[in-house]
Design a protein around this motif. Structure first.
Motif, PDB file in Angstrom:
ATOM      1  N   VAL A 149       0.867  -1.175   0.000  1.00 34.64           N
ATOM      2  CA  VAL A 149       0.000   0.000   0.000  1.00 34.64           C
ATOM      3  C   VAL A 149       0.908   1.230   0.000  1.00 34.64           C
ATOM      4  O   VAL A 149       1.803   1.340   0.833  1.00 34.64           O
ATOM      5  CB  VAL A 149      -0.919   0.028   1.243  1.00 34.64           C
ATOM      6  N   ILE A 150       0.672   2.131  -0.956  1.00 33.65           N
ATOM      7  CA  ILE A 150       1.441   3.376  -1.038  1.00 33.65           C
ATOM      8  C   ILE A 150       0.506   4.538  -0.754  1.00 33.65           C
ATOM      9  O   ILE A 150      -0.568   4.634  -1.351  1.00 33.65           O
ATOM     10  CB  ILE A 150       2.104   3.544  -2.414  1.00 33.65           C
ATOM     11  N   MET A 151       0.926   5.416   0.169  1.00 33.23           N
ATOM     12  CA  MET A 151       0.134   6.583   0.540  1.00 33.23           C
ATOM     13  C   MET A 151       0.999   7.831   0.471  1.00 33.23           C
ATOM     14  O   MET A 151       2.159   7.798   0.875  1.00 33.23           O
ATOM     15  CB  MET A 151      -0.389   6.445   1.973  1.00 33.23           C
ATOM     16  N   ASP A 152       0.424   8.923  -0.003  1.00 34.89           N
ATOM     17  CA  ASP A 152       1.103  10.207  -0.017  1.00 34.89           C
ATOM     18  C   ASP A 152       0.560  11.020   1.151  1.00 34.89           C
ATOM     19  O   ASP A 152      -0.580  11.484   1.113  1.00 34.89           O
ATOM     20  CB  ASP A 152       0.858  10.920  -1.342  1.00 34.89           C
ATOM     21  N   LEU A 153       1.359  11.186   2.181  1.00 32.78           N
ATOM     22  CA  LEU A 153       0.898  11.893   3.379  1.00 32.78           C
ATOM     23  C   LEU A 153       0.808  13.400   3.179  1.00 32.78           C
ATOM     24  O   LEU A 153       0.157  14.078   3.963  1.00 32.78           O
ATOM     25  CB  LEU A 153       1.796  11.569   4.569  1.00 32.78           C
ATOM     26  N   ASP A 154       1.441  13.924   2.146  1.00 35.22           N
ATOM     27  CA  ASP A 154       1.360  15.364   1.905  1.00 35.22           C
ATOM     28  C   ASP A 154      -0.053  15.811   1.559  1.00 35.22           C
ATOM     29  O   ASP A 154      -0.442  16.926   1.840  1.00 35.22           O
ATOM     30  CB  ASP A 154       2.300  15.780   0.775  1.00 35.22           C
ATOM     31  N   HIS A 155      -0.795  14.942   0.915  1.00 27.18           N
ATOM     32  CA  HIS A 155      -2.151  15.292   0.511  1.00 27.18           C
ATOM     33  C   HIS A 155      -3.176  14.452   1.256  1.00 27.18           C
ATOM     34  O   HIS A 155      -4.328  14.395   0.849  1.00 27.18           O
ATOM     35  CB  HIS A 155      -2.321  15.098  -1.000  1.00 27.18           C
ATOM     36  N   GLY A 156      -2.735  13.788   2.304  1.00 25.90           N
ATOM     37  CA  GLY A 156      -3.590  12.861   3.021  1.00 25.90           C
ATOM     38  C   GLY A 156      -4.757  13.528   3.735  1.00 25.90           C
ATOM     39  O   GLY A 156      -4.601  14.566   4.352  1.00 25.90           O
ATOM     40  N   GLN A 157      -5.898  12.909   3.604  1.00 25.55           N
ATOM     41  CA  GLN A 157      -7.099  13.334   4.316  1.00 25.55           C
ATOM     42  C   GLN A 157      -7.296  12.390   5.505  1.00 25.55           C
ATOM     43  O   GLN A 157      -6.590  11.399   5.662  1.00 25.55           O
ATOM     44  CB  GLN A 157      -8.302  13.287   3.370  1.00 25.55           C
ATOM     45  N   THR A 158      -8.267  12.691   6.328  1.00 25.59           N
ATOM     46  CA  THR A 158      -8.535  11.911   7.537  1.00 25.59           C
ATOM     47  C   THR A 158      -8.633  10.408   7.285  1.00 25.59           C
ATOM     48  O   THR A 158      -8.052   9.630   8.045  1.00 25.59           O
ATOM     49  CB  THR A 158      -9.805  12.427   8.228  1.00 25.59           C
ATOM     50  N   PRO A 159      -9.328   9.928   6.231  1.00 26.90           N
ATOM     51  CA  PRO A 159      -9.412   8.473   6.027  1.00 26.90           C
ATOM     52  C   PRO A 159      -8.050   7.799   5.854  1.00 26.90           C
ATOM     53  O   PRO A 159      -7.859   6.664   6.271  1.00 26.90           O
ATOM     54  CB  PRO A 159     -10.263   8.336   4.763  1.00 26.90           C
ATOM     55  N   ILE A 160      -7.082   8.497   5.259  1.00 26.75           N
ATOM     56  CA  ILE A 160      -5.753   7.906   5.081  1.00 26.75           C
ATOM     57  C   ILE A 160      -5.087   7.688   6.439  1.00 26.75           C
ATOM     58  O   ILE A 160      -4.522   6.633   6.707  1.00 26.75           O
ATOM     59  CB  ILE A 160      -4.881   8.784   4.167  1.00 26.75           C
ATOM     60  N   TYR A 161      -5.165   8.679   7.308  1.00 32.65           N
ATOM     61  CA  TYR A 161      -4.557   8.539   8.633  1.00 32.65           C
ATOM     62  C   TYR A 161      -5.309   7.518   9.478  1.00 32.65           C
ATOM     63  O   TYR A 161      -4.704   6.760  10.238  1.00 32.65           O
ATOM     64  CB  TYR A 161      -4.485   9.896   9.337  1.00 32.65           C
ATOM     65  N   ARG A 162      -6.622   7.456   9.319  1.00 35.99           N
ATOM     66  CA  ARG A 162      -7.412   6.450  10.032  1.00 35.99           C
ATOM     67  C   ARG A 162      -6.986   5.057   9.578  1.00 35.99           C
ATOM     68  O   ARG A 162      -6.788   4.154  10.390  1.00 35.99           O
ATOM     69  CB  ARG A 162      -8.904   6.699   9.768  1.00 35.99           C
ATOM     70  N   PHE A 163      -6.804   4.868   8.257  1.00 36.25           N
ATOM     71  CA  PHE A 163      -6.342   3.585   7.730  1.00 36.25           C
ATOM     72  C   PHE A 163      -4.968   3.228   8.289  1.00 36.25           C
ATOM     73  O   PHE A 163      -4.748   2.116   8.751  1.00 36.25           O
ATOM     74  CB  PHE A 163      -6.288   3.628   6.194  1.00 36.25           C
ATOM     75  N   LEU A 164      -4.063   4.186   8.266  1.00 36.74           N
ATOM     76  CA  LEU A 164      -2.711   3.940   8.760  1.00 36.74           C
ATOM     77  C   LEU A 164      -2.732   3.535  10.231  1.00 36.74           C
ATOM     78  O   LEU A 164      -2.062   2.573  10.633  1.00 36.74           O
ATOM     79  CB  LEU A 164      -1.846   5.182   8.554  1.00 36.74           C
ATOM     80  N   ASN A 165      -3.512   4.207  11.043  1.00 38.65           N
ATOM     81  CA  ASN A 165      -3.621   3.851  12.461  1.00 38.65           C
ATOM     82  C   ASN A 165      -4.200   2.462  12.658  1.00 38.65           C
ATOM     83  O   ASN A 165      -3.769   1.725  13.544  1.00 38.65           O
ATOM     84  CB  ASN A 165      -4.460   4.883  13.203  1.00 38.65           C
ATOM     85  N   LEU A 166      -5.163   2.079  11.826  1.00 35.80           N
ATOM     86  CA  LEU A 166      -5.778   0.752  11.948  1.00 35.80           C
ATOM     87  C   LEU A 166      -4.796  -0.368  11.634  1.00 35.80           C
ATOM     88  O   LEU A 166      -4.750  -1.379  12.329  1.00 35.80           O
ATOM     89  CB  LEU A 166      -6.980   0.628  11.010  1.00 35.80           C
ATOM     90  N   VAL A 167      -4.017  -0.201  10.574  1.00 36.49           N
ATOM     91  CA  VAL A 167      -3.176  -1.313  10.131  1.00 36.49           C
ATOM     92  C   VAL A 167      -1.816  -1.372  10.810  1.00 36.49           C
ATOM     93  O   VAL A 167      -1.146  -2.401  10.738  1.00 36.49           O
ATOM     94  CB  VAL A 167      -2.995  -1.322   8.598  1.00 36.49           C
ATOM     95  N   MET A 168      -1.403  -0.305  11.458  1.00 34.20           N
ATOM     96  CA  MET A 168      -0.078  -0.302  12.095  1.00 34.20           C
ATOM     97  C   MET A 168       0.078  -1.418  13.127  1.00 34.20           C
ATOM     98  O   MET A 168       1.149  -1.993  13.260  1.00 34.20           O
ATOM     99  CB  MET A 168       0.201   1.043  12.751  1.00 34.20           C
ATOM    100  N   GLY A 169      -0.975  -1.732  13.834  1.00 32.13           N
ATOM    101  CA  GLY A 169      -0.877  -2.752  14.868  1.00 32.13           C
ATOM    102  C   GLY A 169      -1.135  -4.164  14.384  1.00 32.13           C
ATOM    103  O   GLY A 169      -1.004  -5.114  15.144  1.00 32.13           O
ATOM    104  N   GLU A 170      -1.498  -4.322  13.125  1.00 27.27           N
ATOM    105  CA  GLU A 170      -1.798  -5.648  12.584  1.00 27.27           C
ATOM    106  C   GLU A 170      -0.514  -6.425  12.320  1.00 27.27           C
ATOM    107  O   GLU A 170       0.442  -5.882  11.781  1.00 27.27           O
ATOM    108  CB  GLU A 170      -2.598  -5.524  11.274  1.00 27.27           C
ATOM    109  N   THR A 171      -0.502  -7.685  12.688  1.00 31.66           N
ATOM    110  CA  THR A 171       0.678  -8.510  12.419  1.00 31.66           C
ATOM    111  C   THR A 171       0.669  -9.029  10.982  1.00 31.66           C
ATOM    112  O   THR A 171       1.721  -9.203  10.386  1.00 31.66           O
ATOM    113  CB  THR A 171       0.755  -9.697  13.388  1.00 31.66           C
ATOM    114  N   GLU A 172      -0.508  -9.289  10.436  1.00 30.42           N
ATOM    115  CA  GLU A 172      -0.626  -9.738   9.047  1.00 30.42           C
ATOM    116  C   GLU A 172      -1.251  -8.606   8.251  1.00 30.42           C
ATOM    117  O   GLU A 172      -2.457  -8.409   8.279  1.00 30.42           O
ATOM    118  CB  GLU A 172      -1.482 -10.989   8.954  1.00 30.42           C
ATOM    119  N   ARG A 173      -0.405  -7.884   7.558  1.00 26.76           N
ATOM    120  CA  ARG A 173      -0.879  -6.752   6.774  1.00 26.76           C
ATOM    121  C   ARG A 173       0.061  -6.554   5.598  1.00 26.76           C
ATOM    122  O   ARG A 173       1.175  -7.076   5.584  1.00 26.76           O
ATOM    123  CB  ARG A 173      -0.933  -5.493   7.616  1.00 26.76           C
TER     124      ARG A 173
END
Length: 140
Positions: free
Chosen positions: A72-96
């Motif tokens: 998954v590739i994300m551009d944080l410079d133009h990131g909206q709330t859903p992008i950061y919400r996604f990043l927070n959700l998957v950071m703790g996942e062991t299988e991602r």
């Protein structure tokens, strides 16, 4: 590693080959991601645009369509709330999937930040094409 099975016309197994990893681009309106797309496609990698980040988050967490071999590739410079919400959700996942964060000077994270994740990479704008491909090849 996931494998695809190829069948001959009679239904007999012909070969096993690794499943092709897919590159998912979140925020496909980003100029940086748009410029990467031809390079990724020319290198034989399938690229999919993600327009509904919240629905994509559910797919990642339920392991329905997104696999661990994917990126998954994300551009944080133009990131909206859903992008950061996604990043927070998957950071703790062991299988991602592997995560590549594109950042510029004004982004909330930078290349000097560290994360306790071996499959999370931060690339500074403008990213070197060879560096991007090296990261993707290391994940294969």
């Amino acid at each position: 590693m996931q494998r695809l099975v190829t069948l001959d016309p009679k239904g007999l197994f012909m070969s096993l080959r690794p499943a092709q990893p897919v590159i998912y681009m979140i925020d496909c309106q980003s100029a940086a991601l748009a410029s990467m797309r031809p390079l990724l496609e020319a290198s034989g990698r399938p690229v999919c645009d993600v327009t509904d980040t919240d629905a994509f988050s559910r797919d990642v967490l339920s392991h329905r369509t997104v696999r661990e071999c994917d990126t998954v590739i994300m551009d944080l410079d133009h990131g909206q709330t859903p992008i950061y919400r996604f990043l927070n959700l998957v950071m703790g996942e062991t299988e991602r999937p592997q995560i590549l964060l594109m950042t510029g000077d004004g982004a909330p994270v930078g290349t000097s930040d560290s994360f306790n994740q071996d499959r999370l990479h931060i690339l500074q704008h403008p990213a070197s094409p060879s560096h991007l491909l090296d990261i993707l090849d290391d994940n294969s």
